[in-house]
Motif scaffolding. Structure first.
Motif, PDB file in Angstrom:
ATOM      1  N   GLY A 164       0.802  -1.219   0.000  1.00  0.00           N
ATOM      2  CA  GLY A 164       0.000   0.000   0.000  1.00  0.00           C
ATOM      3  C   GLY A 164       0.832   1.264   0.000  1.00  0.00           C
ATOM      4  N   LEU A 165       2.104   1.152   0.299  1.00  0.00           N
ATOM      5  CA  LEU A 165       2.949   2.349   0.272  1.00  0.00           C
ATOM      6  C   LEU A 165       3.145   2.825  -1.175  1.00  0.00           C
ATOM      7  CD1 LEU A 165       4.629   4.414   1.802  1.00  0.00           C
ATOM      8  CD2 LEU A 165       6.579   2.859   1.700  1.00  0.00           C
ATOM      9  N   ALA A 166       3.044   1.905  -2.108  1.00  0.00           N
ATOM     10  CA  ALA A 166       3.295   2.267  -3.521  1.00  0.00           C
ATOM     11  C   ALA A 166       2.305   3.316  -4.034  1.00  0.00           C
ATOM     12  CB  ALA A 166       3.294   1.012  -4.392  1.00  0.00           C
ATOM     13  N   PRO A 167       0.983   3.118  -3.890  1.00  0.00           N
ATOM     14  CA  PRO A 167       0.062   4.158  -4.372  1.00  0.00           C
ATOM     15  C   PRO A 167       0.094   5.430  -3.535  1.00  0.00           C
ATOM     16  CG  PRO A 167      -1.102   2.091  -3.900  1.00  0.00           C
ATOM     17  CD  PRO A 167       0.266   1.958  -3.359  1.00  0.00           C
ATOM     18  N   LEU A 168       0.719   5.375  -2.351  1.00  0.00           N
ATOM     19  CA  LEU A 168       0.783   6.564  -1.502  1.00  0.00           C
ATOM     20  C   LEU A 168       2.045   7.385  -1.754  1.00  0.00           C
ATOM     21  CD1 LEU A 168      -0.547   5.138   1.881  1.00  0.00           C
ATOM     22  CD2 LEU A 168      -1.596   6.949   0.509  1.00  0.00           C
ATOM     23  N   ARG A 169       3.048   6.772  -2.335  1.00  0.00           N
ATOM     24  CA  ARG A 169       4.297   7.509  -2.541  1.00  0.00           C
ATOM     25  C   ARG A 169       4.094   8.768  -3.375  1.00  0.00           C
ATOM     26  NH1 ARG A 169       9.942   5.133  -4.982  1.00  0.00           N
ATOM     27  NH2 ARG A 169       8.562   4.763  -6.781  1.00  0.00           N
ATOM     28  N   PRO A 170       3.249   8.719  -4.435  1.00  0.00           N
ATOM     29  CA  PRO A 170       3.017   9.953  -5.198  1.00  0.00           C
ATOM     30  C   PRO A 170       2.411  11.071  -4.346  1.00  0.00           C
ATOM     31  CG  PRO A 170       2.207   8.066  -6.436  1.00  0.00           C
ATOM     32  CD  PRO A 170       2.559   7.574  -5.070  1.00  0.00           C
ATOM     33  N   VAL A 171       1.638  10.707  -3.337  1.00  0.00           N
ATOM     34  CA  VAL A 171       1.073  11.715  -2.432  1.00  0.00           C
ATOM     35  C   VAL A 171       2.201  12.413  -1.687  1.00  0.00           C
ATOM     36  CG1 VAL A 171      -0.351  12.101  -0.379  1.00  0.00           C
ATOM     37  CG2 VAL A 171      -1.089  10.468  -2.115  1.00  0.00           C
ATOM     38  N   LEU A 172       3.119  11.606  -1.167  1.00  0.00           N
ATOM     39  CA  LEU A 172       4.219  12.179  -0.392  1.00  0.00           C
ATOM     40  C   LEU A 172       5.092  13.079  -1.268  1.00  0.00           C
ATOM     41  CD1 LEU A 172       5.605  12.390   2.312  1.00  0.00           C
ATOM     42  CD2 LEU A 172       6.931  10.352   1.752  1.00  0.00           C
ATOM     43  N   TYR A 173       5.352  12.636  -2.485  1.00  0.00           N
ATOM     44  CA  TYR A 173       6.155  13.469  -3.397  1.00  0.00           C
ATOM     45  C   TYR A 173       5.470  14.819  -3.616  1.00  0.00           C
ATOM     46  CZ  TYR A 173       9.079   9.510  -4.927  1.00  0.00           C
ATOM     47  OH  TYR A 173       9.961   8.455  -4.991  1.00  0.00           O
ATOM     48  N   GLU A 174       4.169  14.761  -3.825  1.00  0.00           N
ATOM     49  CA  GLU A 174       3.403  15.974  -4.092  1.00  0.00           C
ATOM     50  C   GLU A 174       3.426  16.893  -2.874  1.00  0.00           C
ATOM     51  OE1 GLU A 174       2.226  16.373  -7.153  1.00  0.00           O
ATOM     52  OE2 GLU A 174       1.533  18.389  -6.623  1.00  0.00           O
ATOM     53  N   VAL A 175       3.193  16.302  -1.701  1.00  0.00           N
ATOM     54  CA  VAL A 175       3.174  17.089  -0.460  1.00  0.00           C
ATOM     55  C   VAL A 175       4.547  17.700  -0.184  1.00  0.00           C
ATOM     56  CG1 VAL A 175       3.011  16.867   2.056  1.00  0.00           C
ATOM     57  CG2 VAL A 175       1.226  15.906   0.603  1.00  0.00           C
ATOM     58  N   LEU A 176       5.604  16.935  -0.406  1.00  0.00           N
ATOM     59  CA  LEU A 176       6.947  17.463  -0.144  1.00  0.00           C
ATOM     60  C   LEU A 176       7.325  18.557  -1.144  1.00  0.00           C
ATOM     61  CD1 LEU A 176       8.929  14.217   0.814  1.00  0.00           C
ATOM     62  CD2 LEU A 176       8.079  16.026   2.321  1.00  0.00           C
ATOM     63  N   ARG A 177       6.766  18.439  -2.357  1.00  0.00           N
ATOM     64  CA  ARG A 177       7.041  19.470  -3.350  1.00  0.00           C
ATOM     65  C   ARG A 177       6.422  20.796  -2.924  1.00  0.00           C
ATOM     66  NH1 ARG A 177       7.185  17.150  -8.023  1.00  0.00           N
ATOM     67  NH2 ARG A 177       5.065  16.351  -7.825  1.00  0.00           N
ATOM     68  N   ARG A 178       5.303  20.696  -2.191  1.00  0.00           N
ATOM     69  CA  ARG A 178       4.604  21.902  -1.737  1.00  0.00           C
ATOM     70  C   ARG A 178       4.596  21.936  -0.210  1.00  0.00           C
ATOM     71  NH1 ARG A 178      -0.816  20.271  -4.812  1.00  0.00           N
ATOM     72  NH2 ARG A 178      -1.714  21.909  -3.536  1.00  0.00           N
ATOM     73  N   ARG A 179       5.765  21.638   0.382  1.00  0.00           N
ATOM     74  CA  ARG A 179       5.838  21.385   1.826  1.00  0.00           C
ATOM     75  C   ARG A 179       5.250  22.493   2.688  1.00  0.00           C
ATOM     76  NH1 ARG A 179       4.886  20.305   5.863  1.00  0.00           N
ATOM     77  NH2 ARG A 179       5.932  19.198   7.575  1.00  0.00           N
ATOM     78  N   ASP A 180       5.477  23.737   2.276  1.00  0.00           N
ATOM     79  CA  ASP A 180       5.033  24.825   3.145  1.00  0.00           C
ATOM     80  C   ASP A 180       3.520  25.029   3.122  1.00  0.00           C
ATOM     81  OD1 ASP A 180       6.213  27.509   0.941  1.00  0.00           O
ATOM     82  OD2 ASP A 180       5.032  25.696   0.589  1.00  0.00           O
ATOM     83  N   GLU A 181       2.810  24.281   2.266  1.00  0.00           N
ATOM     84  CA  GLU A 181       1.347  24.421   2.267  1.00  0.00           C
ATOM     85  C   GLU A 181       0.687  23.520   3.288  1.00  0.00           C
ATOM     86  OE1 GLU A 181      -0.458  24.232  -1.673  1.00  0.00           O
ATOM     87  OE2 GLU A 181       1.452  24.812  -2.556  1.00  0.00           O
ATOM     88  N   TYR A 182       1.501  22.700   3.958  1.00  0.00           N
ATOM     89  CA  TYR A 182       0.936  21.737   4.902  1.00  0.00           C
ATOM     90  C   TYR A 182       1.530  21.929   6.283  1.00  0.00           C
ATOM     91  CZ  TYR A 182      -0.450  19.549   0.548  1.00  0.00           C
ATOM     92  OH  TYR A 182      -0.984  19.311  -0.688  1.00  0.00           O
ATOM     93  N   GLY A 183       0.857  21.374   7.293  1.00  0.00           N
ATOM     94  CA  GLY A 183       1.368  21.428   8.658  1.00  0.00           C
ATOM     95  C   GLY A 183       2.278  20.254   8.919  1.00  0.00           C
ATOM     96  N   ASN A 184       1.955  19.462   9.960  1.00  0.00           N
ATOM     97  CA  ASN A 184       2.737  18.260  10.232  1.00  0.00           C
ATOM     98  C   ASN A 184       2.526  17.245   9.120  1.00  0.00           C
ATOM     99  OD1 ASN A 184       3.771  18.890  12.881  1.00  0.00           O
ATOM    100  ND2 ASN A 184       1.686  18.634  13.629  1.00  0.00           N
ATOM    101  N   VAL A 185       3.590  16.596   8.707  1.00  0.00           N
ATOM    102  CA  VAL A 185       3.455  15.529   7.730  1.00  0.00           C
ATOM    103  C   VAL A 185       4.038  14.253   8.334  1.00  0.00           C
ATOM    104  CG1 VAL A 185       4.054  14.705   5.419  1.00  0.00           C
ATOM    105  CG2 VAL A 185       3.597  17.136   5.791  1.00  0.00           C
ATOM    106  N   VAL A 186       3.200  13.229   8.417  1.00  0.00           N
ATOM    107  CA  VAL A 186       3.605  11.987   9.087  1.00  0.00           C
ATOM    108  C   VAL A 186       3.418  10.805   8.131  1.00  0.00           C
ATOM    109  CG1 VAL A 186       3.176  10.471  11.053  1.00  0.00           C
ATOM    110  CG2 VAL A 186       2.763  12.931  11.260  1.00  0.00           C
ATOM    111  N   VAL A 187       4.414   9.941   8.095  1.00  0.00           N
ATOM    112  CA  VAL A 187       4.295   8.711   7.308  1.00  0.00           C
ATOM    113  C   VAL A 187       4.427   7.520   8.247  1.00  0.00           C
ATOM    114  CG1 VAL A 187       5.281   7.292   5.455  1.00  0.00           C
ATOM    115  CG2 VAL A 187       5.302   9.796   5.262  1.00  0.00           C
ATOM    116  N   LEU A 188       3.387   6.684   8.342  1.00  0.00           N
ATOM    117  CA  LEU A 188       3.421   5.472   9.159  1.00  0.00           C
ATOM    118  C   LEU A 188       3.353   4.277   8.208  1.00  0.00           C
ATOM    119  CD1 LEU A 188       0.825   6.502  11.891  1.00  0.00           C
ATOM    120  CD2 LEU A 188       3.303   6.892  11.884  1.00  0.00           C
ATOM    121  N   TYR A 189       4.260   3.343   8.391  1.00  0.00           N
ATOM    122  CA  TYR A 189       4.363   2.252   7.416  1.00  0.00           C
ATOM    123  C   TYR A 189       4.533   0.930   8.130  1.00  0.00           C
ATOM    124  CZ  TYR A 189       6.545  -0.359   3.501  1.00  0.00           C
ATOM    125  OH  TYR A 189       6.872  -1.277   2.536  1.00  0.00           O
TER     126      TYR A 189
END
Lengths: 392, 155, 280
Positions: free
Chosen positions: C124-149
């Motif tokens: 399940g991490l595979a379909p979520l990785r694009p989310v993380l890439y997107e969020v990190l690209r726009r890091r300052d638009e988000y608050g805490n970012v947590v990845v649990l695996y």
């Protein structure tokens, strides 16, 4: 009643009465010939293997003249009429979907060439189809499949090609079947639109057919038929025949909010009860004009250089229909029967905005154990009412 | 230096115990620490203690011949290690090893058992809390038994 | 919640030929492939979407896009059947067929302004990785970012070197656990949902992105609800048997919804009642 849509783009709504005419049964031969001359592959009902099936018509003599059918849950018999009616029967095991949505087609071919995959689609140049004898319920069935295959985000190219030029000669029922319930589903017996020509066979007095025109193409063809103008009494006789059919429906079903009823009763004990009878043979899905589930298969030549991707009819009754990650989501017969019935009458509304059932009764007739969907739905509704009363 | 009692107030396991009860429990406890890799206890040893990890993490392991030690749970700070002291034969079921340096409060099981016998209300309070820990660990273990990440392959 | 994809570069039928440009082994049975169209160009994908990958002469399978949406088409595939095994053995230069992308997308835009909690189980991490890439690209638009695996064992972890890079960041909390471990694993051992307790996020302002086996998503969603994240802010990605990817074959139905067309991303509240019906 139920608000059924009939929007089929190549078929505008009914033309004015001025184009209504009357023909003798013999003129059907001219009709078949005229269609063949225009290059159509003419298909219609004919007797074969003890049933009335849809097949190529080489002449109007191939029609089931003087035949009728006796239908009941799990029962189908042909018997002779005492007249020469051309369309004195209901519907048989075939539906028009076998021509518009064939059971097996090649979707594309692939060839390994220069380290690449070269994919070619088939040329879609089959002769256009002409259907003679399409019932009102079947017109709705075609419209339902149009909705699924043509009006979503993606268009099924094969279906679109076969559907585009299909010439439809509808027939208004005067002899309903023992399992018919089109009146309950709002799909007949009168064909309202979606046809090029509509025929109503009148048996009383002079044996004749009223011809109504539904499109330019239909008008064009009607002009080639030996006919006379329709009189008031012709029109009334035709109406009476169809009205009579509406009153002699083999089955009745309260179709009020079946969507809600089924959504509320996914764990109803009736599912266990019907599961004891259902063989999950899938006959119902094969004969149903609206069932559209398909699967795909890949076939290669011995050298492995050429491959074909083939589409086949599938059925939600098969265990591997819901197979994923080493197991099936619906391993039990109970869940598969529930899937079929709740989809057809319930979730089809969520997915496509209308009911998936057209009330033709084929699933009832061709079920080897005679499961009757109208009976099942009525039973579920009846028990729900009891629960409500109990709250008082 | 904080007293054990003060430290105990922050432990989720003892949440809701009265001051008197906390004092009773603290009376059976003392502080301890383990270096990285050190063993807390071994399978089969006498089990007369339990630990509340305050810092670091502890690995519960079982030695499987042919496979070596297999880790089946890690316990992080704030959580409790060990309940074999509650019931006879009072023997450890698993090995426990400090994964990283560990600071913990360790409690004398025999001492606590005595106090629970004397004060059934304290006994009930502790038992129900330990039962909750066991239930959560059992549920977590049962889910892992399903082996959801490993699905069967197709022919 | 999930946005429907644009109609650009849609390939419904038949497949277009793509070439494998790189092949990386992730675990004993999982590989990540990068693909480029044979005739040049690329494929525009959004996080959450999938394509139908065709292994010549064997068949098609639906595989989630697992790479950066701004980068080449990337798929992480687990070899479980004939088609996936063939795809996993495709070396660089091998041609595969691609149809798509299909499906809707993760609510990356809707999550802006709040905390992001990504909970992945197994592949399940595979379909979520694009989310993380997107969020990190726009890091300052988000608050805490947590990845649990959570994964089965340390040998089954995907993207191990990337996980280490992510863990090294100061603006990202990454926590990993396995069901059981042997050897020199020094990380956590326990069920994935247990990681939620020590994750740093504000439940009232968090969007959760959850993907993994259905039962893992179920228990994770329950735990997240208990923590106070409303069901409308929990996004999950569903899977069912798919043969066409375009809403015509009827296989991917889950009650009223067609997963290839209305999903695969759903809000948990949309499916909560349906998921509770067994064998639906």
């Amino acid at each position: 009643m139920n608000d059924r849509r009939m929007g089929v783009s190549s078929h505008p709504s009914r033309m004015p009465d001025a184009q209504t005419c009357v023909i003798e049964p013999q003129a059907l031969e001219t009709l078949v010939r005229a269609l063949a001359d225009r290059g159509f592959r003419v298909l219609g009902p004919t007797v074969r293997d003890g049933a009335i099936v849809y097949d190529e018509l080489e002449s109007a003599a191939d029609l089931p003249i003087g035949w009728t059918d006796e239908q009941a849950p799990g029962r189908y018999r042909l018997t002779r009429r005492d007249d020469e009616a051309r369309f004195g029967f209901a519907v048989g095991p075939h539906s028009w979907k076998q021509f518009l949505f064939p059971a097996r087609i090649r979707l594309w071919r692939a060839a390994r060439k220069n380290g690449s995959i070269e994919v070619t689609e088939p040329t879609r140049d089959d002769a256009p189809l002409a259907f003679i004898g399409v019932r009102s319920c079947e017109l709705h069935g075609i419209a339902v499949q149009d909705r699924v295959l043509l009006e979503g985000r993606f268009v099924d190219a094969d279906y679109a090609a076969r559907r585009k030029d299909a010439f439809i000669v509808a027939v208004n029922c005067f002899e309903p079947g023992g399992t018919c319930f089109c009146v309950s589903m709002g799909t007949g017996p009168k064909a309202e639109s979606g046809y090029d020509l509509a025929l109503t066979e009148i048996m009383g007095g002079e044996h004749r057919l009223l011809v109504e025109v539904g499109s330019e193409r239909g008008a064009d063809l009607a002009r080639e038929l030996p006919s006379r103008e329709a009189t008031e009494s012709d029109v009334q006789a035709a109406s009476a025949a169809v009205a009579g059919a509406a009153e002699r429906m083999g089955r009745e079903l309260d179709a009020t909010d079946l969507h809600g009823l089924l959504a509320r009763n996914l764990e109803h004990e009736r599912w266990d009860e019907v599961a004891n009878r259902c063989l999950t043979c899938g006959n119902c899905t094969m004969v149903c004009p609206t069932c559209f589930c398909t699967s795909v298969e890949d076939v290669t030549d011995l050298a492995g250089e050429n491959a074909e991707h083939v589409r086949l009819w599938d059925s939600c009754y098969s265990v591997d229909h819901s197979y994923i990650h080493g197991g099936s989501i619906r391993p039990s017969g109970r869940s598969r029967y529930r899937q079929w019935l709740t989809h057809k009458f319930g979730t089809w509304h969520d997915q496509f905005g209308e009911s998936g059932c057209i009330g033709c009764g084929r699933c009832i007739t061709w079920c080897p154990v005679g499961i009757d969907v109208t009976e099942e739905l009525t039973a579920i509704r009846a028990t729900e009412k009891e629960v409500d009363d109990g709250d008082d | 230096m904080e007293t054990i009692e003060t430290l105990l107030r922050d432990v989720p396991l003892f949440d809701g115990l009265t001051s008197e009860e906390l004092e009773l429990v603290a009376g059976c406890g003392t502080n301890t620490h383990f270096g990285e890799g050190e063993t807390l206890f071994r399978q089969g040893d006498e089990a007369n203690t339990f630990y509340v990890v305050r810092h670091g993490s502890v690995a519960l392991e079982l030695f499987v011949p042919g496979r070596g030690p297999v880790m089946i749970e890690t316990i992080e700070s704030g959580d409790v290690v060990g309940w074999s002291w509650l019931f006879p034969p009072y023997r450890w079921y698993f090995d426990a090893r400090a994964l990283a340096a560990v600071r913990a409060s360790v409690f004398d099981g025999a001492c606590l058992r005595g106090k629970c016998e004397a004060d059934p209300r304290l006994g009930y309070a502790l038992m129900s809390r330990f039962a909750q820990v066991m239930m959560e660990r059992l549920n977590s273990t049962r889910i892992r038994l399903l082996d959801v990440y490993g699905y069967a392959t197709v022919d | 919640m999930g946005t429907p994809p644009s109609t650009e570069q849609l390939v419904a039928v038949p497949p277009a030929p793509f070439r494998v440009t790189s092949r990386t082994r992730e675990t004993h049975d999982t590989w990540t492939l990068r693909l480029k169209p044979l005739n040049g160009g690329g494929l525009l994908t959004r996080p959450g979407q999938f394509t139908m990958l065709y292994a010549f002469g064997i068949g098609e399978v639906p595989i989630s896009c697992s790479g950066d949406s701004h980068g080449p088409l990337t798929h992480t595939v687990r070899a479980v059947g004939p088609a996936t095994t063939a795809i996993c053995s495709a070396d660089e230069g091998t041609a595969l067929g691609v149809r798509g992308p299909f499906g809707n997308t993760w609510p990356v835009d809707a999550a802006v302004g709040g905390d992001v909690l990504i909970v992945a189980g197994g592949i399940g991490l595979a379909p979520l990785r694009p989310v993380l890439y997107e969020v990190l690209r726009r890091r300052d638009e988000y608050g805490n970012v947590v990845v649990l695996y959570g994964s089965r064992t340390p040998r089954d972890l995907l993207y191990v070197s990337e996980l280490e890079e992510w863990r090294a960041r100061f603006d990202l909390q990454v926590d990993v656990t396995v069901d059981a471990a042997e050897g020199d694993w020094r990380g956590k051992v326990g069920v994935a949902a247990k990681l939620i307790a020590s994750a740093h996020f504000d439940p009232g302002h968090t969007t959760a992105f959850v993907c993994g086996p259905e039962i893992m998503m179920h228990f994770t969603a329950r735990d997240l609800l208990d923590r106070g994240i409303p069901a409308e802010r929990i996004a999950i990605s569903m899977e069912r048997n798919m043969r066409c990817g375009v809403g015509h074959c009827g296989h991917c139905q889950l009650g009223p919804t067609l997963i290839c067309r209305d999903g695969p991303v759903y809000r948990y509240d949309e499916l909560e009642l349906l998921l509770a019906v067994r064998e639906l």
